[in-house]
Design a protein around this motif. Structure first.
Motif, PDB file in Angstrom:
ATOM      1  N   GLU A   1      -8.606  13.580   0.272  1.00  0.00           N
ATOM      2  CA  GLU A   1      -8.674  14.264  -1.012  1.00  0.00           C
ATOM      3  C   GLU A   1      -7.443  14.008  -1.875  1.00  0.00           C
ATOM      4  N   ALA A   2      -6.353  13.588  -1.248  1.00  0.00           N
ATOM      5  CA  ALA A   2      -5.147  13.249  -2.002  1.00  0.00           C
ATOM      6  C   ALA A   2      -5.309  11.844  -2.591  1.00  0.00           C
ATOM      7  N   TYR A   3      -4.429  11.504  -3.504  1.00  0.00           N
ATOM      8  CA  TYR A   3      -4.476  10.154  -4.062  1.00  0.00           C
ATOM      9  C   TYR A   3      -3.984   9.165  -3.018  1.00  0.00           C
ATOM     10  N   LEU A   4      -4.797   8.149  -2.725  1.00  0.00           N
ATOM     11  CA  LEU A   4      -4.438   7.104  -1.772  1.00  0.00           C
ATOM     12  C   LEU A   4      -4.236   5.797  -2.540  1.00  0.00           C
ATOM     13  N   HIS A   5      -3.093   5.184  -2.319  1.00  0.00           N
ATOM     14  CA  HIS A   5      -2.848   3.893  -2.952  1.00  0.00           C
ATOM     15  C   HIS A   5      -3.729   2.836  -2.297  1.00  0.00           C
ATOM     16  N   PRO A   6      -4.344   1.969  -3.093  1.00  0.00           N
ATOM     17  CA  PRO A   6      -5.199   0.922  -2.506  1.00  0.00           C
ATOM     18  C   PRO A   6      -4.396   0.079  -1.512  1.00  0.00           C
ATOM     19  N   PRO A   7      -4.968  -0.228  -0.351  1.00  0.00           N
ATOM     20  CA  PRO A   7      -4.229  -1.016   0.646  1.00  0.00           C
ATOM     21  C   PRO A   7      -4.112  -2.478   0.206  1.00  0.00           C
ATOM     22  N   ILE A   8      -2.917  -2.977   0.212  1.00  0.00           N
ATOM     23  CA  ILE A   8      -2.673  -4.394  -0.092  1.00  0.00           C
ATOM     24  C   ILE A   8      -2.123  -5.010   1.181  1.00  0.00           C
TER      25      ILE A   8
ATOM     26  N   LEU B   1       3.582  -2.774   0.960  1.00  0.00           N
ATOM     27  CA  LEU B   1       2.513  -3.676   1.390  1.00  0.00           C
ATOM     28  C   LEU B   1       2.251  -3.433   2.871  1.00  0.00           C
ATOM     29  N   LEU B   2       1.015  -3.647   3.290  1.00  0.00           N
ATOM     30  CA  LEU B   2       0.678  -3.650   4.702  1.00  0.00           C
ATOM     31  C   LEU B   2       0.784  -5.083   5.207  1.00  0.00           C
ATOM     32  N   VAL B   3       1.463  -5.258   6.326  1.00  0.00           N
ATOM     33  CA  VAL B   3       1.719  -6.591   6.871  1.00  0.00           C
ATOM     34  C   VAL B   3       0.975  -6.736   8.188  1.00  0.00           C
ATOM     35  N   GLU B   4       0.116  -7.751   8.275  1.00  0.00           N
ATOM     36  CA  GLU B   4      -0.669  -7.981   9.491  1.00  0.00           C
ATOM     37  C   GLU B   4      -0.057  -9.119  10.275  1.00  0.00           C
ATOM     38  N   SER B   5       0.356  -8.810  11.512  1.00  0.00           N
ATOM     39  CA  SER B   5       0.961  -9.837  12.366  1.00  0.00           C
ATOM     40  C   SER B   5      -0.133 -10.674  13.029  1.00  0.00           C
ATOM     41  N   PRO B   6       0.199 -11.817  13.582  1.00  0.00           N
ATOM     42  CA  PRO B   6      -0.811 -12.673  14.230  1.00  0.00           C
ATOM     43  C   PRO B   6      -1.557 -11.978  15.372  1.00  0.00           C
ATOM     44  N   ASP B   7      -0.891 -11.009  16.032  1.00  0.00           N
ATOM     45  CA  ASP B   7      -1.552 -10.323  17.147  1.00  0.00           C
ATOM     46  C   ASP B   7      -2.363  -9.095  16.687  1.00  0.00           C
ATOM     47  N   GLY B   8      -2.497  -8.909  15.359  1.00  0.00           N
ATOM     48  CA  GLY B   8      -3.346  -7.844  14.842  1.00  0.00           C
ATOM     49  C   GLY B   8      -2.630  -6.545  14.532  1.00  0.00           C
ATOM     50  N   ARG B   9      -1.340  -6.435  14.874  1.00  0.00           N
ATOM     51  CA  ARG B   9      -0.610  -5.216  14.562  1.00  0.00           C
ATOM     52  C   ARG B   9      -0.417  -5.087  13.064  1.00  0.00           C
ATOM     53  N   ILE B  10      -0.376  -3.824  12.599  1.00  0.00           N
ATOM     54  CA  ILE B  10      -0.170  -3.555  11.177  1.00  0.00           C
ATOM     55  C   ILE B  10       1.212  -2.947  10.983  1.00  0.00           C
TER      56      ILE B  10
ATOM     57  N   LEU C   1       5.803  -2.900   4.747  1.00  0.00           N
ATOM     58  CA  LEU C   1       6.964  -3.423   4.025  1.00  0.00           C
ATOM     59  C   LEU C   1       7.086  -2.606   2.740  1.00  0.00           C
ATOM     60  N   SER C   2       8.141  -1.805   2.643  1.00  0.00           N
ATOM     61  CA  SER C   2       8.347  -0.983   1.457  1.00  0.00           C
ATOM     62  C   SER C   2       9.217  -1.721   0.455  1.00  0.00           C
ATOM     63  N   GLY C   3       9.269  -1.194  -0.754  1.00  0.00           N
ATOM     64  CA  GLY C   3      10.133  -1.790  -1.765  1.00  0.00           C
ATOM     65  C   GLY C   3      11.582  -1.767  -1.346  1.00  0.00           C
ATOM     66  N   SER C   4      12.005  -0.692  -0.676  1.00  0.00           N
ATOM     67  CA  SER C   4      13.395  -0.624  -0.215  1.00  0.00           C
ATOM     68  C   SER C   4      13.657  -1.637   0.884  1.00  0.00           C
ATOM     69  N   ASP C   5      12.641  -1.885   1.763  1.00  0.00           N
ATOM     70  CA  ASP C   5      12.801  -2.934   2.787  1.00  0.00           C
ATOM     71  C   ASP C   5      13.033  -4.278   2.125  1.00  0.00           C
ATOM     72  N   LEU C   6      12.265  -4.552   1.081  1.00  0.00           N
ATOM     73  CA  LEU C   6      12.372  -5.843   0.395  1.00  0.00           C
ATOM     74  C   LEU C   6      13.744  -5.988  -0.275  1.00  0.00           C
ATOM     75  N   ARG C   7      14.200  -4.911  -0.958  1.00  0.00           N
ATOM     76  CA  ARG C   7      15.507  -4.975  -1.626  1.00  0.00           C
ATOM     77  C   ARG C   7      16.641  -5.138  -0.622  1.00  0.00           C
ATOM     78  N   GLU C   8      16.550  -4.416   0.500  1.00  0.00           N
ATOM     79  CA  GLU C   8      17.606  -4.518   1.514  1.00  0.00           C
ATOM     80  C   GLU C   8      17.690  -5.926   2.083  1.00  0.00           C
ATOM     81  N   ALA C   9      16.517  -6.552   2.340  1.00  0.00           N
ATOM     82  CA  ALA C   9      16.505  -7.911   2.902  1.00  0.00           C
ATOM     83  C   ALA C   9      17.080  -8.912   1.914  1.00  0.00           C
ATOM     84  N   ALA C  10      16.682  -8.794   0.637  1.00  0.00           N
ATOM     85  CA  ALA C  10      17.092  -9.799  -0.348  1.00  0.00           C
ATOM     86  C   ALA C  10      18.494  -9.571  -0.881  1.00  0.00           C
TER      87      ALA C  10
END
Length: 606
Positions: free
Chosen positions: A149-156, A179-188, A191-200
């Motif tokens: 019932e809450a607002y759900l962001h579309p899964p990317i 973003l949702l990240v799918e690994s080769p073994d199927g795990r989900i 990756l948040s915006g802060s994860d991306l900024r910290e890495a870069a």
């Protein structure tokens, strides 16, 4: 007419429509019974549903009183509706009864399902229903909303091989914060915006780096049909800001903290964030002060008390973990384990209870060198609003700040030379939960304790005995028994109800070597061990929840009145009809449970 005096505010008559109430008024009759006069004779046909206007009616099987019916109670329904054999029902004092004819009741059951279900519900269902009725008076819609019932962001979703540059472009294009990240073994992973900024920016990773190297895997998810409140509990416990939402095994969206808070007003996650961000003791003390308003806000919200207690316990543990981080060096934290006990250890804390904590140290650490640190910890907790433990079960007491070997020796002493004190210490230790440092120190000691307790029937019986120490405040005719003297007119629901259940279940769980700490989880485990059947376990669970809810209500009321009384006591005169009946039913279940404990451990022979 007799029907004009009929009280339609009590269940199940509060479920009738105006037209149905008119039918009751038209045919309701009144009968008078003298003391000891039979209303129903066992085995004879029952032609009426009886509703008590005034007086008491005892229902018996042989010489045993099954229950007592007071004003507002109805009886005779099972014989009337389902043809069950009736028990003897006898007036205990001058009694006035409404008599409702059999055909009227059958007609009402046929057209009104809610009315009919009242007579088929178990005790646990009746308790749950009473709790729901009480809480509905202050229930906010957001507290019973479902996740979907809450607002759900579309899964990317992107493969783990996606580069940071491409991930950033996707997030900008979709105006997404994760973003949702799918690994080769199927795990989900996420990756948040802060994860991306910290890495870069901070780690200066090339923009060609794959997002699989930067995302967080082992992601906690939640079902779309779960209560939104449970999402709040998960975010609070794990200090996370977003949850992938699944339905039928597939991610359908992402719930983010800001969207959740648009529904939730208790803001427990904000309390957790405040704790995490506290950089000084005064800031941590300020975060601790937010717990009382949180409890007040949750009271009467419709959320089950066991989940409120779980969340409050999690926040309290988080606060103590933060406090220990302020006081202990990183090296000490690696060679120690701060643990909490009591209701907090069980995850059943509903207030700032007395401190119950301990510190286990690696054998190479000298406990005497930490006296100042332990005193600072205790004093800080007092300043946060957590009183000293009357039994001095705190890290500032040298008995509760020991090395692993010293605690092992203590456990051996508790088991081999049992006493009232050793049983008390053992009970606390069984409920312990690691809060900070190395949890393996506690895990090894708990394993050692369970290894020492093998088939020691005499020890277990004496350990269980305190569950029978206090009288259950319910009389022979199932009326509530009130305190006298200074506490005149009150009922001690902790001694009379909560403690016997918590400790009796703890003793049974110890015998069956169940390693769970939470009382509700222990009850479930004992069903698996065939000590309880499912129906009784449900009754016991609902009774404990009802008593805990009553205790929270007493706590909130005292805070409002700025009273100095104990939240263990409830004022009988202040109880509503629903609360009175719920308390009576709960205490009857407690009494039955104590009989089970006494029989199981053969306490009469010790």
């Amino acid at each position: 007419m007799a029907g004009d005096a009929f009280d339609f505010s009590v269940p199940p008559f509060d479920r009738l429509t105006d037209g149905e109430r008119a039918k009751v008024r038209a045919v309701a009759d009144i009968a008078y019974y003298r003391p000891q006069e039979k209303v129903i004779v066992a085995g004879e046909p029952v032609d009426f549903l009886y509703v008590v206007m005034k007086g008491l009616v005892a229902e018996r099987q042989g010489d045993e009183v099954i229950t007592v019916h007071g004003a507002g109670d109805s009886f005779g329904a099972m014989a009337l509706i389902h043809g069950a054999e009736a028990a003897d029902c006898e007036a205990q004092e001058e009694t006035l009864l409404h008599l409702l004819p059999r055909q009227l009741i059958l007609d009402l059951c046929r057209v009104n399902g809610r009315f009919e279900r009242f007579f088929t519900h178990s005790v646990s269902e009746r308790l749950a229903e009473r709790a729901n009725v009480e809480s509905a008076r202050g229930m906010a819609a957001f507290m019973v909303a479902r996740v979907h019932e809450a607002y759900l962001h579309p899964p990317i979703t992107v493969p783990a091989s996606t580069t940071l540059r491409d991930a950033a472009r996707l997030m900008k294009h979709h105006r997404a914060t994760s973003l949702l990240v799918e690994s080769p073994d199927g795990r989900i992973g996420v990756l948040s915006g802060s994860d991306l900024r910290e890495a870069a920016l901070i780690e200066e990773k090339p923009l060609t780096t794959e997002v699989g190297d930067c995302a967080s895997f082992g992601t906690i998810m939640i079902d779309a049909d779960e209560f939104l409140f449970n999402a709040q509990v998960l975010m609070t416990r794990h200090s996370i800001r977003r949850l992938p939402v699944v339905r039928d095994g597939h991610v359908i969206g992402v719930l983010e903290l800001l969207d959740l808070l648009s529904y939730m007003s208790s803001h427990s996650h904000l309390v957790a964030v405040q704790i995490d961000r506290a950089g000084t003791l005064p800031e941590l003390a300020q975060a601790a002060q937010a717990l009382d308003p949180l409890l007040t806000g949750l009271h009467g919200s419709g959320v089950k008390i066991r989940y409120i207690a779980e969340m409050v316990s999690d926040l309290s543990r988080k606060m103590q973990r933060r406090l220990y981080g302020f006081l202990a060096t990183p090296d000490l934290q690696q060679h120690s384990c701060l643990m909490v006990m009591g209701s907090e250890g069980r995850g059943e804390q509903i207030a700032k209870t007395d401190q119950d904590n301990a510190l286990i140290l690696s054998d190479e650490v000298d406990p005497d060198s930490l006296r100042s640190l332990c005193d600072q910890f205790t004093e800080a907790m007092i300043s946060f609003g957590y009183p000293r433990c009357p039994g001095n079960m705190m890290v500032s007491n040298p008995e509760w700040c020991r090395t692993e070997s010293q605690f092992r020796d203590e456990i051996f002493h508790w088991v081999m030379t049992p006493s009232e004190r050793s049983f008390l210490n053992l009970a606390a230790f069984l409920d312990s939960e690691a809060v900070a440092g190395d949890p393996l120190l506690l895990h090894r000691l708990r394993a050692y304790l369970f290894d020492r307790l093998t088939d020691n029937a005499g020890f277990l019986a004496n350990f269980a005995r305190p569950a029978l120490s206090f009288d259950t405040p319910i009389g022979f005719f199932h009326q509530l028994v009130l305190e006298r003297g200074e506490r005149k007119g009150t009922i001690d629901i902790k001694k009379g109800g909560i403690f016997p259940v918590v400790h009796g279940v703890r003793a049974l769980a110890l015998e069956k070597r169940l390693h769970t700490r939470n009382t509700f989880e222990r009850i479930d485990g004992l069903v698996g061990e065939r000590l309880f059947d499912t129906a009784f376990a449900a009754d016991l669970t609902e009774a404990l929840q009802f008593l805990m809810e009553m205790r929270l209500a007493a706590r909130v009321q005292q805070n409002r009145l700025d009273a100095n009384g104990s939240d263990n006591y409830v004022q009988a005169a202040h109880l509503t009809k629903l609360q009175h009946d719920g308390l009576r039913d709960s205490l009857r279940i407690v009494k039955t449970f104590k009989q089970l404990v006494a029989h199981h451990f053969k306490l009469g022979s010790f």
